[in-house]
Design a protein around this motif. Sequence first.
Motif, PDB file in Angstrom:
ATOM      1  N   ASP A 101      39.471  81.368  46.182  1.00 19.10           N
ATOM      2  CA  ASP A 101      40.836  81.452  45.672  1.00 19.10           C
ATOM      3  C   ASP A 101      41.811  80.775  46.638  1.00 19.10           C
ATOM      4  N   LYS A 102      41.607  80.983  47.955  1.00 21.44           N
ATOM      5  CA  LYS A 102      42.460  80.322  48.940  1.00 21.44           C
ATOM      6  C   LYS A 102      42.275  78.812  48.910  1.00 21.44           C
ATOM      7  N   LEU A 103      41.055  78.372  48.674  1.00 18.90           N
ATOM      8  CA  LEU A 103      40.789  76.941  48.588  1.00 18.90           C
ATOM      9  C   LEU A 103      41.541  76.318  47.412  1.00 18.90           C
ATOM     10  N   CYS A 104      41.503  76.973  46.264  1.00 18.35           N
ATOM     11  CA  CYS A 104      42.227  76.447  45.097  1.00 18.35           C
ATOM     12  C   CYS A 104      43.728  76.440  45.337  1.00 18.35           C
ATOM     13  N   LYS A 105      44.231  77.446  46.033  1.00 18.74           N
ATOM     14  CA  LYS A 105      45.663  77.507  46.309  1.00 18.74           C
ATOM     15  C   LYS A 105      46.096  76.375  47.229  1.00 18.74           C
ATOM     16  N   ASN A 106      45.251  76.053  48.224  1.00 18.40           N
ATOM     17  CA  ASN A 106      45.578  74.949  49.130  1.00 18.40           C
ATOM     18  C   ASN A 106      45.488  73.595  48.434  1.00 18.40           C
ATOM     19  N   LEU A 107      44.520  73.443  47.512  1.00 17.83           N
ATOM     20  CA  LEU A 107      44.371  72.169  46.799  1.00 17.83           C
ATOM     21  C   LEU A 107      45.502  71.937  45.806  1.00 17.83           C
ATOM     22  N   LYS A 108      46.131  73.014  45.362  1.00 19.65           N
ATOM     23  CA  LYS A 108      47.216  72.886  44.392  1.00 19.65           C
ATOM     24  C   LYS A 108      48.411  72.145  44.977  1.00 19.65           C
ATOM     25  N   ASN A 109      48.583  72.278  46.288  1.00 21.72           N
ATOM     26  CA  ASN A 109      49.707  71.613  46.957  1.00 21.72           C
ATOM     27  C   ASN A 109      49.420  70.161  47.314  1.00 21.72           C
ATOM     28  N   CYS A 110      48.175  69.717  47.101  1.00 22.64           N
ATOM     29  CA  CYS A 110      47.817  68.332  47.410  1.00 22.64           C
ATOM     30  C   CYS A 110      48.163  67.427  46.229  1.00 22.64           C
ATOM     31  N   ASN A 111      48.786  66.305  46.519  1.00 27.26           N
ATOM     32  CA  ASN A 111      49.202  65.391  45.459  1.00 27.26           C
ATOM     33  C   ASN A 111      48.026  64.680  44.797  1.00 27.26           C
ATOM     34  N   ILE A 112      46.941  64.510  45.541  1.00 27.98           N
ATOM     35  CA  ILE A 112      45.814  63.743  44.990  1.00 27.98           C
ATOM     36  C   ILE A 112      45.110  64.506  43.871  1.00 27.98           C
ATOM     37  N   TYR A 113      45.275  65.857  43.828  1.00 23.00           N
ATOM     38  CA  TYR A 113      44.624  66.644  42.793  1.00 23.00           C
ATOM     39  C   TYR A 113      45.615  67.124  41.737  1.00 23.00           C
ATOM     40  N   LYS A 114      46.833  66.530  41.697  1.00 21.48           N
ATOM     41  CA  LYS A 114      47.855  67.035  40.791  1.00 21.48           C
ATOM     42  C   LYS A 114      47.462  66.800  39.341  1.00 21.48           C
ATOM     43  N   ASN A 115      46.891  65.657  39.039  1.00 18.33           N
ATOM     44  CA  ASN A 115      46.543  65.338  37.656  1.00 18.33           C
ATOM     45  C   ASN A 115      45.215  65.939  37.223  1.00 18.33           C
ATOM     46  N   SER A 116      44.309  66.143  38.173  1.00 22.93           N
ATOM     47  CA  SER A 116      42.971  66.667  37.837  1.00 22.93           C
ATOM     48  C   SER A 116      42.719  68.047  38.454  1.00 22.93           C
ATOM     49  N   PHE A 117      43.777  68.824  38.604  1.00 21.57           N
ATOM     50  CA  PHE A 117      43.619  70.115  39.267  1.00 21.57           C
ATOM     51  C   PHE A 117      42.761  71.073  38.443  1.00 21.57           C
ATOM     52  N   ASN A 118      42.931  71.046  37.117  1.00 15.47           N
ATOM     53  CA  ASN A 118      42.150  71.952  36.266  1.00 15.47           C
ATOM     54  C   ASN A 118      40.655  71.641  36.349  1.00 15.47           C
ATOM     55  N   ASN A 119      40.318  70.360  36.382  1.00 15.56           N
ATOM     56  CA  ASN A 119      38.900  69.994  36.500  1.00 15.56           C
ATOM     57  C   ASN A 119      38.315  70.405  37.847  1.00 15.56           C
ATOM     58  N   VAL A 120      39.113  70.267  38.897  1.00 18.62           N
ATOM     59  CA  VAL A 120      38.644  70.654  40.234  1.00 18.62           C
ATOM     60  C   VAL A 120      38.417  72.153  40.306  1.00 18.62           C
ATOM     61  N   THR A 121      39.368  72.931  39.791  1.00 14.74           N
ATOM     62  CA  THR A 121      39.199  74.395  39.822  1.00 14.74           C
ATOM     63  C   THR A 121      38.008  74.831  38.963  1.00 14.74           C
ATOM     64  N   TYR A 122      37.749  74.108  37.875  1.00 16.93           N
ATOM     65  CA  TYR A 122      36.587  74.441  37.041  1.00 16.93           C
ATOM     66  C   TYR A 122      35.286  74.219  37.820  1.00 16.93           C
ATOM     67  N   ASP A 123      35.194  73.103  38.540  1.00 14.45           N
ATOM     68  CA  ASP A 123      33.997  72.833  39.356  1.00 14.45           C
ATOM     69  C   ASP A 123      33.847  73.861  40.473  1.00 14.45           C
ATOM     70  N   ILE A 124      34.956  74.238  41.086  1.00 16.94           N
ATOM     71  CA  ILE A 124      34.890  75.245  42.160  1.00 16.94           C
ATOM     72  C   ILE A 124      34.435  76.596  41.605  1.00 16.94           C
ATOM     73  N   THR A 125      34.892  76.926  40.397  1.00 20.43           N
ATOM     74  CA  THR A 125      34.479  78.186  39.765  1.00 20.43           C
ATOM     75  C   THR A 125      32.978  78.205  39.503  1.00 20.43           C
TER      76      THR A 125
END
Length: 488
Positions: free
Chosen positions: A248-272
Motif C-alpha cells: 500500500d505504501k508503494l502504491c502511494k509513493n508511485l501515485k506522486n510520480c509523474n511517469i506513472y500518472k497515465n498508467s497508474f491503474n495498470n501498475v496498481t493492478y500488477d502490484i496487487t
Amino acid sequence: MIQWIETLDSDPRGREFNSLATAVVHTAAQVCKNKKIFLKHLEKPSKHCGKEIGDKNASLCATGIYNYGKTALNTFRRTEKLSFRPKKLQRDIRFPNLCKNYDVTPRFVNFRVHNPLFTHTQTYRSWCRVLLNREITVQTKKETSPTVKLNDNISQLKTTLSSLDFICIFRIITNNVNNKLRRVDSIHNKKLLNLGINVQKKVNKDKVIFNFSDRILTEEQKGILSLGLDYCLPPTKATFHLFYLHFDKLCKNLKNCNIYKNSFNNVTYDITIIANTTFKKFSRQVKQTCDSEAILSPLKTLKNDKTILITKPDKGRGVVILNSCDYKQKILNILSDHTKFKRITTEVSTHLLYLEVKLKLLRIIKTSVNESTYNFLMTSGSIPGLLYGLPKVHKPNIPLRLIISSIGTFNYNTAKFLVPIISPLTTNQYKIENSTTFVNEITSLTFQQAITMVLRPYGRFTHCMYTPDVTLILLLMSHFMTLLMSHL
C-alpha cells in the motif's frame, strides 16, 4: 612353535608328542594359506562369479567357497545386497528431504510440458512439490521391508560357515557396503551442489561449544547449539495487515510520480497480483522447512535446567555453558572490590529519581536546541544499568569480563546525543579503525632502517597523541562532566 618342536625332538620322552604337534602346525599353516587366498579373491570377485563351480574359468571367489557349496556363495551375495539396500534407502530418503527443506526441485521430479515457459510457473512447481512429497512417502514405506530378510540371511550364513569364516566374511561385507555408500554419498553431494546446496560444509562442534558445566550434552543438543546463539527459526506465517501495508505504501509513493500518472491503474493492478500471489505462496508454506520440534525440544530441555547458564564468549563467536553457581560466585567476587564498586544506601527507585532531577541542568541549552531534541535529552522513568559477565575461554579458570548495559539509564540519551558531535573530530591521520586497517598501514610503509614500535599500556588503554581539535573537545567534555558531577 618350530623351535619348541625341535626342543622336544632332543628329548626321548617328547618324541610321541613331537609328531602330533608337527601335524597340527602343518595343518594350521595350510588352512591359513587357503583362507588367505580365499579372502583375497572374495574381496574382489571377478566377472565369472556367476558361472558353475566346476568350470575352469570360474573365479577364485567361487573356488574358495567350494567347501561350503554354491548355496553359501549365493547367501553371501544376498547378505551383501540386503545390507546395502536399507542404508542406501536412508540416503535416498535424505536426498529428497534436503531438496524439500531448501525449496529446490531435483531433476528426477521434473516432467515434460508442451511449452517450456510453463516450467517457470507456480503451477508447475506446485506439481513438482507434490511428486517430491509422494516420492518421500513411497521411499519411507520401503524402509523396514529388507530388515527381516537381512536377519534371516545373516542367520543362515552364520550357521553355514564356521565362526572364523563368518567373522572374516562379515568384515568383507561391511567393507564392500561402506565403499558403495561412499560412492552414493559422493553422487548425492554432487547433485546437491549443482542445486546450490553444500552439505559438506560442517561446523566443528568442539570448536564452537565450550562446555565448562557439569552437564553432559547429547549430540542432538550439540548440533542445535552449534548453529549459534543468533540462529532463529523461519516465520511460520505472515501477518495480513503488515504484509499488505508495504504494498500500500508503494502504491502511494508511485501515485506522486509523474511517469506513472497515465498508467497508474495498470501498475496498481500488477502490484496487487504480485502481492496476492506472494502471500498465497507463503501461506502454503506454513509448515516450516525445518522441523521446529526437533530444534525446540533440546533447547527446552536446556532451558529448564536451572543449574547451567548459556552465554557467548568474550571474544569470537561460540556458545559457552557454565554452572550457574560458579557464574554467580565470580560476579560476587568482582563486586566485592570496594575500590571499584560502591553499594548505594538508598532505594534504587529513589536514587534513580535523584539522578533524573539533576539532569534538569540541561535546561540551560533549551534555547539552543529544538523541542524534540530537548525532550529526547530529558529522561523520565529510567532504569539502572544491567551488569553481566562474558567468560574469557582462552584464559585459565575462565575469568569473566564485566559489561554494564547502559540502555535505558538516566544519561544514556545524553551520551547518544554527544556521539555524532564528537565522532567527526576524532577522525584524523593518527586514527586506525581496526586491526585490518592497521595491518594494511604497516605493510605499505617502507623504511630505510629498522624501527621499533612501543606501546605503553595503562589499564586497558594506551597513551596516544591527539590533534588540537580533539584535545579541545576533550577539555570541554571534562569541564562539562566536572560541572555536572559537582551538582550530583
